[in-house]
Write a protein that holds these residues in place. Structure first.
Motif, PDB file in Angstrom:
ATOM      1  N   UNK A   3      19.676  41.267  38.209  1.00 44.06           N
ATOM      2  CA  UNK A   3      19.677  42.583  38.366  1.00 44.06           C
ATOM      3  C   UNK A   3      20.511  43.041  39.504  1.00 44.06           C
ATOM      4  N   UNK A   4      20.667  42.582  40.519  1.00 43.16           N
ATOM      5  CA  UNK A   4      21.268  42.972  41.776  1.00 43.16           C
ATOM      6  C   UNK A   4      22.537  43.166  41.606  1.00 43.16           C
ATOM      7  N   UNK A   5      23.294  42.629  40.426  1.00 43.81           N
ATOM      8  CA  UNK A   5      24.574  42.513  40.164  1.00 43.81           C
ATOM      9  C   UNK A   5      24.947  43.209  38.912  1.00 43.81           C
ATOM     10  N   UNK A   6      23.960  43.732  38.390  1.00 41.43           N
ATOM     11  CA  UNK A   6      24.110  44.586  36.990  1.00 41.43           C
ATOM     12  C   UNK A   6      25.436  45.385  36.953  1.00 41.43           C
ATOM     13  N   UNK A   7      25.405  46.265  37.753  1.00 41.22           N
ATOM     14  CA  UNK A   7      26.374  47.385  37.772  1.00 41.22           C
ATOM     15  C   UNK A   7      27.782  46.673  37.803  1.00 41.22           C
ATOM     16  N   UNK A   8      27.930  45.280  38.466  1.00 42.32           N
ATOM     17  CA  UNK A   8      29.135  44.772  38.361  1.00 42.32           C
ATOM     18  C   UNK A   8      29.758  44.400  37.118  1.00 42.32           C
ATOM     19  N   UNK A   9      28.799  44.242  36.092  1.00 40.47           N
ATOM     20  CA  UNK A   9      29.310  43.912  34.932  1.00 40.47           C
ATOM     21  C   UNK A   9      29.770  44.944  33.993  1.00 40.47           C
ATOM     22  N   UNK A  10      29.800  46.184  34.839  1.00 42.50           N
ATOM     23  CA  UNK A  10      30.405  47.425  33.911  1.00 42.50           C
ATOM     24  C   UNK A  10      31.776  47.465  33.968  1.00 42.50           C
ATOM     25  N   UNK A  11      32.350  48.161  32.804  1.00 44.76           N
ATOM     26  CA  UNK A  11      33.712  48.263  32.874  1.00 44.76           C
ATOM     27  C   UNK A  11      34.509  48.978  34.149  1.00 44.76           C
ATOM     28  N   UNK A  12      33.705  50.014  34.647  1.00 44.13           N
ATOM     29  CA  UNK A  12      34.358  50.412  36.069  1.00 44.13           C
ATOM     30  C   UNK A  12      34.388  49.603  37.271  1.00 44.13           C
ATOM     31  N   UNK A  13      33.769  48.584  37.271  1.00 40.82           N
ATOM     32  CA  UNK A  13      33.770  47.615  38.466  1.00 40.82           C
ATOM     33  C   UNK A  13      34.626  46.406  38.256  1.00 40.82           C
ATOM     34  N   UNK A  14      35.370  46.464  36.907  1.00 41.03           N
ATOM     35  CA  UNK A  14      36.114  45.118  36.616  1.00 41.03           C
ATOM     36  C   UNK A  14      37.141  44.727  37.861  1.00 41.03           C
ATOM     37  N   UNK A  15      37.739  45.951  38.500  1.00 38.65           N
ATOM     38  CA  UNK A  15      38.543  45.553  39.550  1.00 38.65           C
ATOM     39  C   UNK A  15      37.914  44.999  40.607  1.00 38.65           C
ATOM     40  N   UNK A  16      36.917  45.390  40.960  1.00 38.88           N
ATOM     41  CA  UNK A  16      36.063  44.901  41.942  1.00 38.88           C
ATOM     42  C   UNK A  16      35.534  43.316  42.079  1.00 38.88           C
ATOM     43  N   UNK A  17      35.263  43.098  40.510  1.00 42.36           N
ATOM     44  CA  UNK A  17      35.071  41.892  40.624  1.00 42.36           C
ATOM     45  C   UNK A  17      36.089  40.748  40.471  1.00 42.36           C
ATOM     46  N   UNK A  18      37.444  41.505  40.024  1.00 45.47           N
ATOM     47  CA  UNK A  18      38.554  40.670  40.222  1.00 45.47           C
ATOM     48  C   UNK A  18      38.720  40.421  41.705  1.00 45.47           C
ATOM     49  N   UNK A  19      38.601  41.394  42.385  1.00 40.08           N
ATOM     50  CA  UNK A  19      38.773  41.325  43.955  1.00 40.08           C
ATOM     51  C   UNK A  19      37.874  40.249  44.648  1.00 40.08           C
ATOM     52  N   UNK A  20      36.682  40.430  44.069  1.00 40.52           N
ATOM     53  CA  UNK A  20      35.554  39.329  44.718  1.00 40.52           C
ATOM     54  C   UNK A  20      36.149  37.822  44.175  1.00 40.52           C
ATOM     55  N   UNK A  21      36.401  37.876  42.801  1.00 40.24           N
ATOM     56  CA  UNK A  21      36.803  36.400  42.356  1.00 40.24           C
ATOM     57  C   UNK A  21      38.194  35.758  43.327  1.00 40.24           C
ATOM     58  N   UNK A  22      39.034  36.772  43.697  1.00 39.42           N
ATOM     59  CA  UNK A  22      40.127  36.368  44.386  1.00 39.42           C
ATOM     60  C   UNK A  22      39.781  36.013  45.480  1.00 39.42           C
ATOM     61  N   UNK A  23      38.614  36.513  46.300  1.00 39.61           N
ATOM     62  CA  UNK A  23      38.315  36.157  47.723  1.00 39.61           C
ATOM     63  C   UNK A  23      37.563  34.808  47.443  1.00 39.61           C
ATOM     64  N   UNK A  24      36.890  34.546  46.379  1.00 39.21           N
ATOM     65  CA  UNK A  24      36.057  33.240  46.437  1.00 39.21           C
ATOM     66  C   UNK A  24      37.230  32.293  46.114  1.00 39.21           C
ATOM     67  N   UNK A  25      38.044  32.606  45.414  1.00 37.81           N
ATOM     68  CA  UNK A  25      39.108  31.360  44.896  1.00 37.81           C
ATOM     69  C   UNK A  25      39.688  31.002  46.294  1.00 37.81           C
ATOM     70  N   UNK A  26      40.290  32.015  47.160  1.00 31.47           N
ATOM     71  CA  UNK A  26      40.681  31.798  48.475  1.00 31.47           C
ATOM     72  C   UNK A  26      39.840  31.092  49.348  1.00 31.47           C
ATOM     73  N   UNK A  27      38.787  31.514  49.482  1.00 29.81           N
ATOM     74  CA  UNK A  27      37.768  30.566  50.246  1.00 29.81           C
ATOM     75  C   UNK A  27      37.650  29.266  49.912  1.00 29.81           C
ATOM     76  N   UNK A  28      37.660  29.036  48.692  1.00 30.54           N
ATOM     77  CA  UNK A  28      37.266  27.649  47.806  1.00 30.54           C
ATOM     78  C   UNK A  28      38.694  26.948  48.336  1.00 30.54           C
ATOM     79  N   UNK A  29      39.777  27.606  48.067  1.00 31.20           N
ATOM     80  CA  UNK A  29      41.035  26.606  48.325  1.00 31.20           C
ATOM     81  C   UNK A  29      41.079  26.329  49.767  1.00 31.20           C
ATOM     82  N   UNK A  30      40.787  27.308  50.437  1.00 34.27           N
ATOM     83  CA  UNK A  30      40.721  27.017  52.124  1.00 34.27           C
ATOM     84  C   UNK A  30      39.600  25.653  52.578  1.00 34.27           C
ATOM     85  N   UNK A  31      38.649  26.054  51.830  1.00 36.58           N
ATOM     86  CA  UNK A  31      37.558  24.932  51.945  1.00 36.58           C
ATOM     87  C   UNK A  31      38.171  23.424  51.643  1.00 36.58           C
TER      88      UNK A  31
END
Lengths: 311, 364
Positions: free
Chosen positions: A275-303
């Motif tokens: 539930x701590x991420x419940x709000x991130x699944x709402x449509x208004x936070x779609x861009x934020x989730x994309x941003x987080x996914x991009x950062x996760x991808x970046x950190x993974x790639x770097x690793x």
């Protein structure tokens, strides 16, 4: 390394049953799997936190070995003092020269990433023969779920509340394992309680090496995360499978990925379980989730590059 | 605008700070004050203020230091072990003459202690706490409404004297929910501890030196004699505060058989004991300091001229009683006066019945 079956047969180490951790809490299993790998007695110091409170409510203790709590910020300093005294006693001939003992300090992410960071960095720089374990549940849980520098971006806590304007925590988490690896440790490892064998292998390796060692162990908190307690292990694995919490180790400067992720799951798979991420699944936070996914991808790639895996 | 609502002490204090114009709050988790940062994290953005969770108490108090130096009304809160960690910053603020409000929602000690309410930070609060010759103004509320009022006053006194002000309330008050009256902040400035005095402009603040001479805020004074001079200057300020700001509540102290004295939660319990004693035909007066530093010693000394019996009630092991003894000793010997202590340290809270029992033992 001892596997789970062997662990269950050997003389018990770490925590006894009857401690007061919540059902579904991640740290008790992590502690027992780690401590079970030590072939010699362990001296433990602990920062203030859930684990300290839940395992040592006076006059009871769940610890089978020597255990000492000092303050919130000082677990690494206290273990430094103990380890130094031990070496001194040996030098003075008051302890046999071939005596063996492991020195372990434990803290949650608040006591490790934030307030205990100075003492931790100092202990590692002085190269004490210690293992520091951070049980990371991504917030201050003992005081009622406040954000820490380990709390993921977008995570709701009582001091990073998700509302209409601010969608939870604004910052990305600090990459503490990287920072500790930069101390040029004998061992630095990132583990998850959901991957038992990997965790125990890392503990076995850490105990086998002399010098400063660090383990960052991902341990779910059902209260703070708003998750189903019966799903804690699954969630601890999902964090790895989404690359939010990659498993790797750095031994004497050599980076090694200990679990390869062939098909990376989207971060939203992880968000759905809490539930701590419940709000991130709402449509208004779609861009934020994309941003987080991009950062996760970046950190993974770097690793991957660091671990010589190509990408 | 004034308002009466049902609210928890910690949240009411946070709301009071915002209504008093505090726009910068720097916090860190510790029980039993966690509702303060939680409330601030939600409320501050609504009023255009800043909530920031620091990585430690040490960082939080130094954020207050920074915001205060820039001229802002800033606050931090914590509980006993965390307040210990803030002492360095409070000493530096006192040395630099920076205003700021620090709330201690106190718990039992020493060490990690427990999370039960306690008053064992009395010496730390009233004697300085950190290093150096300095004083902090200490306000001790005994109801949630008073916690609100004194929090508002704390910002005013801090600005008036350019000095850190401590709001000392036990965990009980922080955790308690009760009917809370929020006074209109402007009206409170007239009837509260500020007593209608106007606040000086913050022309000392570091706001950028464009168009004026550069200013300095520092506590490092290395020129021979400079620090001594600075200390004497501070001492003059403290003497002024002692003359002007000591405040106490006195109830039926004239012609009482005994005076019950305590602050905060203990005064609240003493008030109940007073009613119970009245039913038994014993006249008890209440002397409750509102400011712990400056301690209202003059008032207490004046009462001691006519009164020999004092029962000191504190949730610590004989800390507050020292100030009572010092005040009474101004007018009579401590052999003549009968000052007894009812102490409940380590998270214990006295019952009114205990107070009644002790009073009956004391009075022939």
């Amino acid at each position: 390394m001892l596997n789970l079956k062997q662990l269950s047969l050997q003389e018990k180490k770490g925590l006894a049953g009857g401690h007061r951790a919540c059902s579904g809490c991640g740290f008790p299993q992590a502690i027992n799997m780690i401590f079970g790998q030590s072939t010699v007695p362990v001296v433990t110091t602990c920062a203030t936190g859930c684990m300290e409170i839940a395992t040592t409510i006076y006059p009871f203790t769940a610890w089978r070995g020597n255990f000492m709590h000092s303050a919130f910020e000082n677990a690494a300093a206290t273990i430094s003092g103990i380890e130094t005294a031990y070496r001194s006693l040996k030098k003075q001939g008051r302890l046999p020269g071939d005596d063996k003992m492991n020195f372990v300090a434990i803290g949650g992410d608040g006591g490790t990433y934030d307030i205990g960071f100075q003492a931790l960095s100092g202990a590692m720089e002085r190269r004490h023969n210690i293992l520091y374990i951070c049980y990371n549940n991504e917030a201050y849980m003992n005081t009622g779920v406040q954000r820490s520098s380990a709390t993921p971006k977008g995570g709701h806590t009582t001091t990073s509340p998700a509302g209409k304007v601010v969608p939870g925590k604004v910052q990305f988490p600090k990459d503490l394992t990287h920072i500790l690896a930069a101390h040029d440790l004998a061992y630095a490892g990132q583990a998850s309680v959901g991957y038992h064998l990997d965790l125990m292998r890392k503990a076995d390796k850490a105990f086998s090496l002399a010098g400063p060692k660090f383990m960052n162990v991902y341990t779910p908190c059902r209260l703070g995360w708003g998750s189903d307690p019966s799903q804690s292990m699954e969630i601890a694995r999902l964090a790895v499978e989404t690359c939010l919490w990659p498993l790797y180790e750095v031994v004497d400067g050599e980076w090694k990925l200990t679990r390869k992720i062939r098909e990376k799951k989207p971060v939203t798979d992880f968000y759905k379980t809490q539930t701590r991420f419940r709000h991130l699944l709402k449509p208004e936070n779609e861009e934020l989730v994309k941003e987080i996914q991009a950062e996760v991808d970046k950190r993974w790639h770097r690793l991957l590059l660091r671990c010589g895996e190509g990408a | 605008m004034s308002q009466t609502i049902f609210m928890k002490g910690n949240e009411a204090m946070a709301e009071a700070a915002i209504r008093a114009g505090c726009r910068f709050y720097f916090g860190y988790p510790i029980t039993p004050q966690n509702e303060v940062p939680a409330y601030m994290s939600r409320r501050m953005p609504e009023v255009g203020g800043t909530f920031l969770q620091a990585e430690s108490e040490l960082a939080a108090i130094n954020m207050v230091f920074g915001a205060a130096a820039a001229g802002a009304r800033a606050m931090t809160s914590s509980s006993s072990p965390g307040i210990s960690l803030k002492q360095e910053g409070i000493s530096y603020m006192a040395g630099c003459e920076l205003p700021g409000v620090i709330a201690n929602i106190a718990r039992g000690g020493p060490g990690l202690g427990n999370i039960s309410p306690a008053q064992s930070d009395y010496w730390q609060s009233t004697r300085g706490g950190g290093h150096g010759d300095y004083r902090t103004i200490v306000l001790a509320p005994h109801t949630v409404t008073e916690l609100v009022e004194l929090t508002m006053d704390a910002f005013d006194l801090a600005d008036l004297y350019r000095n850190p002000v401590l709001v000392l309330a036990e965990g009980l008050l922080g955790q308690m929910m009760e009917r809370v009256f929020f006074p209109d902040p402007e009206k409170r400035q007239l009837v509260g501890l500020l007593r209608g005095r106007s606040l000086p402009a913050k022309d000392w603040a570091l706001t950028g030196a464009k168009g004026r001479k550069p200013q300095f805020i520092k506590s490092l004074l290395m020129r021979p004699g400079a620090l001594e001079e600075h200390n004497f200057k501070l001492a003059e300020k403290y003497a002024l505060i002692e003359r002007e700001e000591a405040a106490a509540e006195e109830i039926d102290c004239e012609e009482a058989d005994i005076i019950l004295t305590g602050y905060g939660t203990c005064a609240r319990i003493a008030k109940r004991a007073k009613e119970m004693l009245a039913a038994q035909g014993i006249k008890a007066g209440i002397f409750r300091p509102i400011t712990l530093w400056p301690f209202p010693a003059k008032r207490l000394a004046a009462l001691a001229r006519e009164q020999n019996n004092f029962l000191v009630i504190e949730m610590s092991l004989g800390q507050y009683i020292e100030d009572v003894q010092l005040a009474v000793a101004q007018v009579k010997s401590l052999q003549e006066a009968k000052i007894q202590l009812l102490a409940r340290p380590g998270g214990g809270v006295p019952y009114p019945e205990e107070i009644v029992g002790r009073v009956r033992e004391m009075l022939p």
